[in-house]
Design a protein around this motif. Structure first.
Motif, PDB file in Angstrom:
ATOM      1  N   PHE A 226      35.659 -45.489  70.640  1.00 16.15           N
ATOM      2  CA  PHE A 226      35.049 -44.283  70.104  1.00 16.15           C
ATOM      3  C   PHE A 226      34.117 -44.646  68.962  1.00 16.15           C
ATOM      4  N   GLU A 227      33.185 -43.748  68.701  1.00 14.58           N
ATOM      5  CA  GLU A 227      32.258 -43.895  67.579  1.00 14.58           C
ATOM      6  C   GLU A 227      32.942 -43.365  66.320  1.00 14.58           C
ATOM      7  N   PHE A 228      32.384 -43.683  65.166  1.00 18.04           N
ATOM      8  CA  PHE A 228      33.045 -43.337  63.913  1.00 18.04           C
ATOM      9  C   PHE A 228      33.092 -41.840  63.628  1.00 18.04           C
ATOM     10  N   ASP A 229      32.298 -41.042  64.301  1.00 21.02           N
ATOM     11  CA  ASP A 229      32.313 -39.604  64.054  1.00 21.02           C
ATOM     12  C   ASP A 229      33.140 -38.834  65.089  1.00 21.02           C
ATOM     13  N   GLU A 230      33.906 -39.556  65.910  1.00 22.99           N
ATOM     14  CA  GLU A 230      34.653 -38.914  66.992  1.00 22.99           C
ATOM     15  C   GLU A 230      36.153 -38.783  66.745  1.00 22.99           C
ATOM     16  N   LEU A 231      36.660 -39.296  65.640  1.00 27.39           N
ATOM     17  CA  LEU A 231      38.104 -39.296  65.447  1.00 27.39           C
ATOM     18  C   LEU A 231      38.425 -39.046  63.980  1.00 27.39           C
ATOM     19  N   ASP A 232      39.371 -38.146  63.741  1.00 24.37           N
ATOM     20  CA  ASP A 232      39.744 -37.799  62.366  1.00 24.37           C
ATOM     21  C   ASP A 232      40.299 -38.974  61.577  1.00 24.37           C
ATOM     22  N   GLU A 233      40.988 -39.908  62.238  1.00 23.90           N
ATOM     23  CA  GLU A 233      41.619 -40.994  61.495  1.00 23.90           C
ATOM     24  C   GLU A 233      40.611 -41.938  60.840  1.00 23.90           C
ATOM     25  N   VAL A 234      39.361 -41.853  61.211  1.00 23.50           N
ATOM     26  CA  VAL A 234      38.336 -42.684  60.575  1.00 23.50           C
ATOM     27  C   VAL A 234      37.330 -41.814  59.806  1.00 23.50           C
ATOM     28  N   LYS A 235      37.827 -40.723  59.270  1.00 20.41           N
ATOM     29  CA  LYS A 235      36.938 -39.798  58.558  1.00 20.41           C
ATOM     30  C   LYS A 235      36.279 -40.436  57.342  1.00 20.41           C
ATOM     31  N   GLY A 236      36.845 -41.536  56.831  1.00 21.02           N
ATOM     32  CA  GLY A 236      36.217 -42.249  55.723  1.00 21.02           C
ATOM     33  C   GLY A 236      34.857 -42.812  56.079  1.00 21.02           C
ATOM     34  N   PHE A 237      34.571 -42.936  57.360  1.00 19.88           N
ATOM     35  CA  PHE A 237      33.279 -43.447  57.818  1.00 19.88           C
ATOM     36  C   PHE A 237      32.269 -42.325  58.070  1.00 19.88           C
ATOM     37  N   ALA A 238      32.701 -41.077  57.950  1.00 17.27           N
ATOM     38  CA  ALA A 238      31.855 -39.933  58.313  1.00 17.27           C
ATOM     39  C   ALA A 238      30.544 -39.889  57.530  1.00 17.27           C
ATOM     40  N   GLY A 239      30.544 -40.318  56.282  1.00 14.27           N
ATOM     41  CA  GLY A 239      29.334 -40.268  55.474  1.00 14.27           C
ATOM     42  C   GLY A 239      28.428 -41.471  55.622  1.00 14.27           C
ATOM     43  N   LEU A 240      28.798 -42.394  56.479  1.00  9.66           N
ATOM     44  CA  LEU A 240      28.034 -43.618  56.648  1.00  9.66           C
ATOM     45  C   LEU A 240      26.684 -43.318  57.288  1.00  9.66           C
ATOM     46  N   GLN A 241      25.627 -43.793  56.658  1.00  6.15           N
ATOM     47  CA  GLN A 241      24.272 -43.585  57.169  1.00  6.15           C
ATOM     48  C   GLN A 241      23.894 -44.724  58.101  1.00  6.15           C
ATOM     49  N   GLY A 242      23.328 -44.385  59.245  1.00  4.67           N
ATOM     50  CA  GLY A 242      22.882 -45.382  60.206  1.00  4.67           C
ATOM     51  C   GLY A 242      22.724 -44.731  61.562  1.00  4.67           C
ATOM     52  N   GLU A 243      22.276 -45.515  62.517  1.00  2.53           N
ATOM     53  CA  GLU A 243      22.057 -44.971  63.841  1.00  2.53           C
ATOM     54  C   GLU A 243      23.357 -44.722  64.597  1.00  2.53           C
ATOM     55  N   ALA A 244      24.226 -45.716  64.592  1.00  8.36           N
ATOM     56  CA  ALA A 244      25.525 -45.650  65.263  1.00  8.36           C
ATOM     57  C   ALA A 244      25.453 -45.040  66.654  1.00  8.36           C
ATOM     58  N   GLY A 245      25.014 -45.815  67.595  1.00  7.22           N
ATOM     59  CA  GLY A 245      25.066 -45.334  68.958  1.00  7.22           C
ATOM     60  C   GLY A 245      24.163 -46.081  69.910  1.00  7.22           C
ATOM     61  N   GLY A 246      24.770 -46.590  70.969  1.00  6.99           N
ATOM     62  CA  GLY A 246      24.018 -47.079  72.093  1.00  6.99           C
ATOM     63  C   GLY A 246      23.610 -48.535  72.123  1.00  6.99           C
ATOM     64  N   VAL A 247      23.665 -49.239  71.015  1.00  3.31           N
ATOM     65  CA  VAL A 247      23.219 -50.625  71.033  1.00  3.31           C
ATOM     66  C   VAL A 247      24.351 -51.567  71.430  1.00  3.31           C
ATOM     67  N   ILE A 248      25.541 -51.314  70.924  1.00  2.69           N
ATOM     68  CA  ILE A 248      26.700 -52.111  71.333  1.00  2.69           C
ATOM     69  C   ILE A 248      27.025 -51.729  72.767  1.00  2.69           C
ATOM     70  N   SER A 249      26.992 -52.728  73.645  1.00  3.70           N
ATOM     71  CA  SER A 249      27.108 -52.464  75.085  1.00  3.70           C
ATOM     72  C   SER A 249      28.554 -52.455  75.566  1.00  3.70           C
ATOM     73  N   GLU A 250      28.721 -52.022  76.793  1.00  2.00           N
ATOM     74  CA  GLU A 250      30.042 -52.078  77.424  1.00  2.00           C
ATOM     75  C   GLU A 250      30.520 -53.526  77.527  1.00  2.00           C
ATOM     76  N   GLU A 251      29.600 -54.445  77.737  1.00  2.00           N
ATOM     77  CA  GLU A 251      29.944 -55.870  77.787  1.00  2.00           C
ATOM     78  C   GLU A 251      30.489 -56.337  76.430  1.00  2.00           C
ATOM     79  N   ASP A 252      29.849 -55.892  75.342  1.00  2.00           N
ATOM     80  CA  ASP A 252      30.326 -56.227  74.000  1.00  2.00           C
ATOM     81  C   ASP A 252      31.730 -55.671  73.763  1.00  2.00           C
ATOM     82  N   ILE A 253      31.935 -54.440  74.202  1.00  2.00           N
ATOM     83  CA  ILE A 253      33.230 -53.791  74.034  1.00  2.00           C
ATOM     84  C   ILE A 253      34.288 -54.500  74.871  1.00  2.00           C
ATOM     85  N   SER A 254      33.955 -54.865  76.112  1.00  2.00           N
ATOM     86  CA  SER A 254      34.899 -55.583  76.983  1.00  2.00           C
ATOM     87  C   SER A 254      35.264 -56.932  76.387  1.00  2.00           C
TER      88      SER A 254
END
Length: 140
Positions: free
Chosen positions: A54-82
């Motif tokens: 999940f991304e940092f804005d999708e889960l309450d348990e990581v709400k400390g990251f909610a104010g983080l400025q940046g793009e956050a999305g789409g560059v880290i691939s499924e291969e990277d995650i695997s």
């Protein structure tokens, strides 16, 4: 578009509870124009080996990251995650962060202008640094 050096980190944690105590430190790096967040993804592997991401804005348990400025999305691939998930033990989690090193952008541009390139680089693990420093003769 000019971009400074880009690096990634995979930060691992025991258990599947992601603690956001280190989020303010990353936020300060962004606020001080030392880094720019390009992407950030959380990966969890439960005791049975099932993986969720999940991304940092999708889960309450990581709400400390909610104010983080940046793009956050789409560059880290499924291969990277695997790749990250394959290296995780059951009942653990990781944060994959991809950022631009703004602090090194001027140096990187000067190196390219001079016709140079980085031939190799690596982050030295803390344990190796500690051991090397401990092995130095004391200055008594």
């Amino acid at each position: 578009m000019e971009i400074g050096p880009v690096e990634y980190l995979i930060l691992g944690f025991r258990g599947t509870q992601i603690h956001d105590e280190f989020a303010p430190a990353i936020e300060r790096l962004v606020e001080n124009n030392l880094i720019h967040i390009i992407d950030l993804v959380f990966v969890k592997k439960d005791a049975e080996g099932s993986v969720t991401t999940f991304e940092f804005d999708e889960l309450d348990e990581v709400k400390g990251f909610a104010g983080l400025q940046g793009e956050a999305g789409g560059v880290i691939s499924e291969e990277d995650i695997s790749y990250t998930a394959a290296g995780l033990d059951p009942d653990s989690c990781a944060v994959i962060v991809l950022w631009e090193d703004l602090w090194a952008a001027e140096f990187a541009q000067a190196l390219r202008t001079a016709g140079g390139s980085v031939l190799e680089g690596a982050r030295v693990p803390r344990e190796l640094v500690d051991a090397a420093l401990a092995a130095l003769p004391s200055e008594d």
